[in-house]
Design a protein around this motif. Sequence first.
Motif, PDB file in Angstrom:
ATOM      1  N   GLY A 107      32.146  53.064  44.722  1.00 15.38           N
ATOM      2  CA  GLY A 107      33.541  53.284  45.084  1.00 15.38           C
ATOM      3  C   GLY A 107      34.378  52.035  44.893  1.00 15.38           C
ATOM      4  N   TRP A 108      33.842  50.879  45.256  1.00  7.47           N
ATOM      5  CA  TRP A 108      34.567  49.622  45.081  1.00  7.47           C
ATOM      6  C   TRP A 108      34.779  49.328  43.600  1.00  7.47           C
ATOM      7  CZ3 TRP A 108      33.462  44.818  42.908  1.00  7.47           C
ATOM      8  CH2 TRP A 108      34.368  43.804  43.230  1.00  7.47           C
ATOM      9  N   LEU A 109      33.746  49.572  42.776  1.00  2.00           N
ATOM     10  CA  LEU A 109      33.884  49.362  41.335  1.00  2.00           C
ATOM     11  C   LEU A 109      34.940  50.293  40.743  1.00  2.00           C
ATOM     12  CD1 LEU A 109      30.219  48.856  40.070  1.00  2.00           C
ATOM     13  CD2 LEU A 109      32.025  47.156  40.250  1.00  2.00           C
ATOM     14  N   ALA A 110      34.958  51.550  41.182  1.00  2.00           N
ATOM     15  CA  ALA A 110      35.968  52.492  40.689  1.00  2.00           C
ATOM     16  C   ALA A 110      37.366  52.029  41.081  1.00  2.00           C
ATOM     17  CB  ALA A 110      35.688  53.889  41.249  1.00  2.00           C
ATOM     18  N   LEU A 111      37.511  51.497  42.285  1.00  2.00           N
ATOM     19  CA  LEU A 111      38.807  50.980  42.728  1.00  2.00           C
ATOM     20  C   LEU A 111      39.242  49.802  41.872  1.00  2.00           C
ATOM     21  CD1 LEU A 111      41.118  50.927  44.818  1.00  2.00           C
ATOM     22  CD2 LEU A 111      39.696  49.369  46.163  1.00  2.00           C
ATOM     23  N   GLN A 112      38.323  48.900  41.569  1.00  2.00           N
ATOM     24  CA  GLN A 112      38.664  47.741  40.741  1.00  2.00           C
ATOM     25  C   GLN A 112      39.032  48.166  39.321  1.00  2.00           C
ATOM     26  OE1 GLN A 112      39.139  44.728  42.030  1.00  2.00           O
ATOM     27  NE2 GLN A 112      38.615  45.692  43.964  1.00  2.00           N
ATOM     28  N   GLN A 113      38.320  49.148  38.771  1.00  2.00           N
ATOM     29  CA  GLN A 113      38.647  49.651  37.436  1.00  2.00           C
ATOM     30  C   GLN A 113      40.019  50.308  37.431  1.00  2.00           C
ATOM     31  OE1 GLN A 113      35.335  52.163  36.464  1.00  2.00           O
ATOM     32  NE2 GLN A 113      34.175  50.481  35.535  1.00  2.00           N
ATOM     33  N   GLN A 114      40.339  51.021  38.492  1.00  2.00           N
ATOM     34  CA  GLN A 114      41.651  51.655  38.589  1.00  2.00           C
ATOM     35  C   GLN A 114      42.744  50.595  38.674  1.00  2.00           C
ATOM     36  OE1 GLN A 114      42.151  54.029  42.078  1.00  2.00           O
ATOM     37  NE2 GLN A 114      44.015  54.995  41.333  1.00  2.00           N
ATOM     38  N   ARG A 115      42.525  49.549  39.444  1.00  2.00           N
ATOM     39  CA  ARG A 115      43.513  48.472  39.553  1.00  2.00           C
ATOM     40  C   ARG A 115      43.726  47.783  38.214  1.00  2.00           C
ATOM     41  NH1 ARG A 115      42.040  45.129  45.037  1.00  2.00           N
ATOM     42  NH2 ARG A 115      42.706  46.708  46.522  1.00  2.00           N
ATOM     43  N   LEU A 116      42.641  47.514  37.503  1.00  2.00           N
ATOM     44  CA  LEU A 116      42.758  46.849  36.211  1.00  2.00           C
ATOM     45  C   LEU A 116      43.383  47.757  35.167  1.00  2.00           C
ATOM     46  CD1 LEU A 116      39.392  44.902  35.984  1.00  2.00           C
ATOM     47  CD2 LEU A 116      41.669  43.974  36.378  1.00  2.00           C
ATOM     48  N   GLY A 117      43.151  49.047  35.270  1.00  2.00           N
ATOM     49  CA  GLY A 117      43.704  49.987  34.307  1.00  2.00           C
ATOM     50  C   GLY A 117      45.182  50.237  34.504  1.00  2.00           C
ATOM     51  N   ASP A 118      45.695  50.067  35.716  1.00  2.00           N
ATOM     52  CA  ASP A 118      47.088  50.364  36.002  1.00  2.00           C
ATOM     53  C   ASP A 118      48.044  49.308  35.491  1.00  2.00           C
ATOM     54  OD1 ASP A 118      46.362  52.690  37.177  1.00  2.00           O
ATOM     55  OD2 ASP A 118      46.595  52.007  39.234  1.00  2.00           O
ATOM     56  N   LYS A 119      47.653  48.058  35.515  1.00  4.31           N
ATOM     57  CA  LYS A 119      48.567  47.019  35.073  1.00  4.31           C
ATOM     58  C   LYS A 119      47.925  46.229  33.940  1.00  4.31           C
ATOM     59  CE  LYS A 119      47.144  44.073  38.909  1.00  4.31           C
ATOM     60  NZ  LYS A 119      47.564  43.340  40.053  1.00  4.31           N
ATOM     61  N   PRO A 120      48.713  45.857  32.955  1.00  6.70           N
ATOM     62  CA  PRO A 120      48.147  45.122  31.827  1.00  6.70           C
ATOM     63  C   PRO A 120      47.711  43.720  32.244  1.00  6.70           C
ATOM     64  CG  PRO A 120      50.527  45.225  31.644  1.00  6.70           C
ATOM     65  CD  PRO A 120      50.131  46.084  32.821  1.00  6.70           C
ATOM     66  N   MET A 121      46.783  43.200  31.495  1.00  3.53           N
ATOM     67  CA  MET A 121      46.310  41.850  31.768  1.00  3.53           C
ATOM     68  C   MET A 121      47.433  40.862  31.464  1.00  3.53           C
ATOM     69  SD  MET A 121      43.101  42.139  32.675  1.00  3.53           S
ATOM     70  CE  MET A 121      42.227  40.671  32.282  1.00  3.53           C
ATOM     71  N   ALA A 122      47.574  39.861  32.290  1.00  6.84           N
ATOM     72  CA  ALA A 122      48.625  38.868  32.102  1.00  6.84           C
ATOM     73  C   ALA A 122      48.293  37.994  30.897  1.00  6.84           C
ATOM     74  CB  ALA A 122      48.760  38.012  33.351  1.00  6.84           C
ATOM     75  N   GLN A 123      49.282  37.796  30.062  1.00  9.38           N
ATOM     76  CA  GLN A 123      49.100  36.944  28.903  1.00  9.38           C
ATOM     77  C   GLN A 123      49.221  35.484  29.338  1.00  9.38           C
ATOM     78  OE1 GLN A 123      48.413  37.773  25.768  1.00  9.38           O
ATOM     79  NE2 GLN A 123      48.329  39.945  26.224  1.00  9.38           N
TER      80      GLN A 123
END
Length: 76
Positions: free
Chosen positions: A30-46
């Motif tokens: 569940g924690w991994l799914a939450l982290q993947q969702q967080r990373l998927g929602d916002k683009p990585m900072a350049q």
Amino acid sequence: MNLTLTLALAATTLAAVAIVSATLLSGWRGWLALQQQRLGDKPMAQPAPNAGTRIEIADLKERIRKLEAIAAGVEL
């Protein structure tokens, strides 16, 4: 009778370890799914380009501008 008590204690301990392990594994997934969702929602900072990179980009833009002017037949 002592053997029966030992076997019952071992079985209970094994069941408890299995239940705790399954619960922890479920929480981890569940924690991994939450982290993947967080990373998927916002683009990585350049990362901010350093001064050398900005100078090179400005130089390339200037060259492109000059080449476009030459192609259009405009004298600089």
